[in-house]
Design an enzyme around this catalytic site. Structure first.
Site, PDB file in Angstrom:
ATOM      1  N   GLU A 126      -4.528  -5.497  -5.747  1.00  0.00           N
ATOM      2  CA  GLU A 126      -5.772  -5.755  -5.002  1.00  0.00           C
ATOM      3  C   GLU A 126      -5.512  -5.918  -3.497  1.00  0.00           C
ATOM      4  O   GLU A 126      -6.318  -5.483  -2.659  1.00  0.00           O
ATOM      5  CB  GLU A 126      -6.440  -7.020  -5.561  1.00  0.00           C
ATOM      6  CG  GLU A 126      -7.758  -7.391  -4.916  1.00  0.00           C
ATOM      7  CD  GLU A 126      -8.833  -6.339  -5.076  1.00  0.00           C
ATOM      8  OE1 GLU A 126      -9.278  -6.121  -6.211  1.00  0.00           O
ATOM      9  OE2 GLU A 126      -9.225  -5.722  -4.067  1.00  0.00           O
ATOM     10  N   LYS A 156      -4.130   3.726   2.337  1.00  0.00           N
ATOM     11  CA  LYS A 156      -5.190   2.962   1.685  1.00  0.00           C
ATOM     12  C   LYS A 156      -6.253   3.899   1.096  1.00  0.00           C
ATOM     13  O   LYS A 156      -6.765   3.667   0.001  1.00  0.00           O
ATOM     14  CB  LYS A 156      -5.811   1.992   2.683  1.00  0.00           C
ATOM     15  CG  LYS A 156      -4.831   0.890   3.133  1.00  0.00           C
ATOM     16  CD  LYS A 156      -5.344   0.166   4.353  1.00  0.00           C
ATOM     17  CE  LYS A 156      -4.404  -0.949   4.802  1.00  0.00           C
ATOM     18  NZ  LYS A 156      -4.750  -1.488   6.120  1.00  0.00           N
ATOM     19  N   LYS A 161       0.821  -1.232   0.000  1.00  0.00           N
ATOM     20  CA  LYS A 161       0.000   0.000   0.000  1.00  0.00           C
ATOM     21  C   LYS A 161       0.846   1.270   0.000  1.00  0.00           C
ATOM     22  O   LYS A 161       0.500   2.261  -0.625  1.00  0.00           O
ATOM     23  CB  LYS A 161      -0.933   0.006   1.200  1.00  0.00           C
ATOM     24  CG  LYS A 161      -0.204   0.016   2.516  1.00  0.00           C
ATOM     25  CD  LYS A 161      -0.969  -0.639   3.615  1.00  0.00           C
ATOM     26  CE  LYS A 161       0.018  -1.328   4.530  1.00  0.00           C
ATOM     27  NZ  LYS A 161      -0.604  -2.274   5.416  1.00  0.00           N
ATOM     28  N   ASP A 202      -1.406   4.300   7.999  1.00  0.00           N
ATOM     29  CA  ASP A 202      -1.755   3.121   7.192  1.00  0.00           C
ATOM     30  C   ASP A 202      -3.108   3.334   6.501  1.00  0.00           C
ATOM     31  O   ASP A 202      -3.252   3.074   5.298  1.00  0.00           O
ATOM     32  CB  ASP A 202      -1.796   1.897   8.124  1.00  0.00           C
ATOM     33  CG  ASP A 202      -2.249   0.637   7.435  1.00  0.00           C
ATOM     34  OD1 ASP A 202      -1.402  -0.015   6.801  1.00  0.00           O
ATOM     35  OD2 ASP A 202      -3.447   0.299   7.523  1.00  0.00           O
ATOM     36  N   VAL A 211      -5.168  -2.827  -0.296  1.00  0.00           N
ATOM     37  CA  VAL A 211      -6.221  -2.223   0.537  1.00  0.00           C
ATOM     38  C   VAL A 211      -7.224  -3.292   0.949  1.00  0.00           C
ATOM     39  O   VAL A 211      -7.744  -4.024   0.090  1.00  0.00           O
ATOM     40  CB  VAL A 211      -6.988  -1.110  -0.216  1.00  0.00           C
ATOM     41  CG1 VAL A 211      -7.961  -0.401   0.739  1.00  0.00           C
ATOM     42  CG2 VAL A 211      -6.053  -0.121  -0.856  1.00  0.00           C
ATOM     43  N   GLY A 248      -0.772 -10.246  15.428  1.00  0.00           N
ATOM     44  CA  GLY A 248      -0.151 -10.071  14.114  1.00  0.00           C
ATOM     45  C   GLY A 248      -0.882  -9.099  13.204  1.00  0.00           C
ATOM     46  O   GLY A 248      -0.666  -9.074  11.999  1.00  0.00           O
TER      47      GLY A 248
HETATM   48  N1  HSE Z   1      -1.794  -3.020   9.934  1.00  0.00           N
HETATM   49  C1  HSE Z   1      -2.802  -3.190   8.963  1.00  0.00           C
HETATM   50  C2  HSE Z   1      -4.153  -3.194   9.662  1.00  0.00           C
HETATM   51  C3  HSE Z   1      -2.566  -4.482   8.222  1.00  0.00           C
HETATM   52  O1  HSE Z   1      -4.175  -3.207  10.897  1.00  0.00           O
HETATM   53  O2  HSE Z   1      -5.169  -3.132   9.015  1.00  0.00           O
HETATM   54  C4  HSE Z   1      -3.189  -4.577   6.887  1.00  0.00           C
HETATM   55  O3  HSE Z   1      -2.841  -3.554   6.025  1.00  0.00           O
END
Ligand code: HSE
Length: 436
Positions: A136, A212, A112, A208, A139, A194
């Site tokens: 794909e 996106k 991303k 983040d 996002v 994770g």
């Molecule tokens: N760190 C991101 C989230 C992972 O928590 O959505 C996926 O992009």
């Protein structure tokens, strides 16, 4: 024209982490069904890894001849048709993607950050070299989003996107709202599971989600929206008191990525918002993502699912690989489309209009509320409700919560500045925008 000469499609995989490892597994486990979809087998020809990955059990099982730690050796492999980048981060992934496209390879990436920052440049490179660039998985993990914007929704003028596109923060907000846990323990748990990025600041501060949103808004509005165009605030200012008041007032708190367009401008922002507790997005809990899209023909469409994790993300990566392989078999070159010229202006944050929730700690004595409402009134901010609670008789302070009618951000910021300077205002506890 159909490329009848192809006996197999060669895959070059970069990265054998959570995503890359899962992609390699699916290519083996589902080899037969994937070959049926493409018309010939997909064959993993080379995997570029870091030296420490060579000791992984998966790498040992797959056989040492497949692996290299040397990018030059990887790109020299003549049998690779599709490069799959699962390294993440900006560098060296960007350099590798450019190298792959310039070398006439179709590219699939889950990255991303690179697509948000350099998508326009990479798509131009893909067009120039008549190959595909697919992203794909960049996002919403396994949720189909890029393909719907490129195909299924293409007849629509998209007016708005309202998205929960960071699972880590949605997990944290859900735990804070539901179990009353504090921010840091919810974050630690998200990291253990994770979900979080290598640097959780990217999740917590909304970065983040902004990457996106830049990708989705660029596609939806056919206009280049860059990460730096997006007003971005994280969730670290929220306290358990905000969740208590939100519940009392009939709202949930979510980190939303919002994109809207009118005839002249595009509005793009990521920040916490109060949304009505009975709205669809308010019910999206835990690590799940949901993206609400409004189009002039289709109306409202909601995409919902797992936005992170090895299995869902590999679902999107493999779909892109199959699509690229089908194009190779059919002799199709680039289908990349993303208008490169900036068209509409990005609306400055100061010009957006929304409702606000305001929590203040004030002196508990006669006439104080009048001083506060005067500041808001002077800035044309109309109040819809006020609640007062938790008077502290020793400190002679009280907490008040004000909900406003729609007001301009600029007016609200000026009012906040004035409120900060009133001696009767001990603290601005928080202010959160409301999307209702
Ligand atoms: N760190 C991101 C989230 C992972 O928590 O959505 C996926 O992009």
């Amino acid at each position: 024209m159909t490329n009848n000469l192809k006996q197999s499609i060669g895959i070059g995989l970069m990265g054998l982490g959570v995503i890359g490892g899962q992609v390699a597994r699916v290519l083996t486990d589902k080899a037969e069904i994937l070959a049926e979809q493409v018309g010939c087998p997909l064959v993993l020809r080379k995997v570029k890894v870091l030296a420490q990955d060579l000791a992984k059990p998966q790498a040992m099982e797959m056989g040492p001849q497949l692996f290299t730690t040397d990018a030059d050796e990887f790109f020299a492999e003549p049998e690779i048709d599709i490069v799959v980048e699962a390294i993440g981060g900006e560098s060296p992934a960007l350099e590798y993607l450019k190298r792959a496209l310039s070398g006439g390879k179709h590219v699939v990436t889950a990255n991303k950050e690179v697509i948000a920052k350099h998508g326009a440049e990479l798509l131009a490179l893909a067009q120039q070299h008549k190959v595909g660039l697919r992203y794909e998985a960049s996002v919403g993990g396994g949720i189909p989003l890029i393909a719907p914007f490129q195909h299924d929704l293409v007849a629509n003028k998209i007016s708005g996107i309202y998205a929960i596109i960071n699972g880590t923060t949605n997990y944290i907000l859900t735990r804070m709202a539901r179990d009353g846990v504090d921010f840091s323990s919810a974050l630690s748990r998200a990291q253990e599971l994770g979900y979080a990025e290598a640097n959780p600041r990217d999740d917590v501060e909304g970065i983040d989600a902004a990457y996106k949103l830049a990708i989705l808004a660029s596609l939806a509005f056919q206009n280049q929206v860059r990460p730096e165009d997006i007003h971005c605030e994280g969730i670290s200012r929220l306290s358990s008191r905000d969740f208590q008041y939100a519940r009392e007032l009939g709202f949930a708190i979510k980190l939303l990525a919002i994109a809207k367009q009118d005839d002249k401008s595009i509005e793009v922002r990521v920040h916490p918002v109060f949304i009505p507790e009975d709205s669809l997005l308010a019910k999206v809990d835990g690590v799940y993502n949901a993206i609400l899209v409004e189009g002039d023909l289709v109306g409202k469409v909601l995409f919902h699912g797992q936005g992170a994790g090895a299995l869902p993300t590999s679902s999107a990566v493999i779909a892109d690989i199959v699509s690229a392989a089908q194009d190779i078999v059919l002799g199709v070159g680039s289908r990349a489309r993303w208008k490169l010229e900036p068209g509409k202006v990005i609306k400055p944050m100061s010009e957006i209009e929304t409702r606000y929730y305001l929590r203040l700690n004030i002196a508990d004595r006669p006439g104080v509320l009048a001083q506060i409402t005067k500041v808001l009134g002077d800035h044309q901010i109309s109040i819809s409700s006020v609640i007062q609670k938790e008077a502290d008789s020793v400190a002679q302070t009280a907490e008040i919560v004000i909900m406003t009618h729609p007001a301009q951000e600029k007016a609200m910021q000026q009012a906040l500045e004035e409120l900060r300077h009133l001696t009767v205002v001990k603290e601005i506890g928080n202010f959160v925008r409301v999307e209702a």
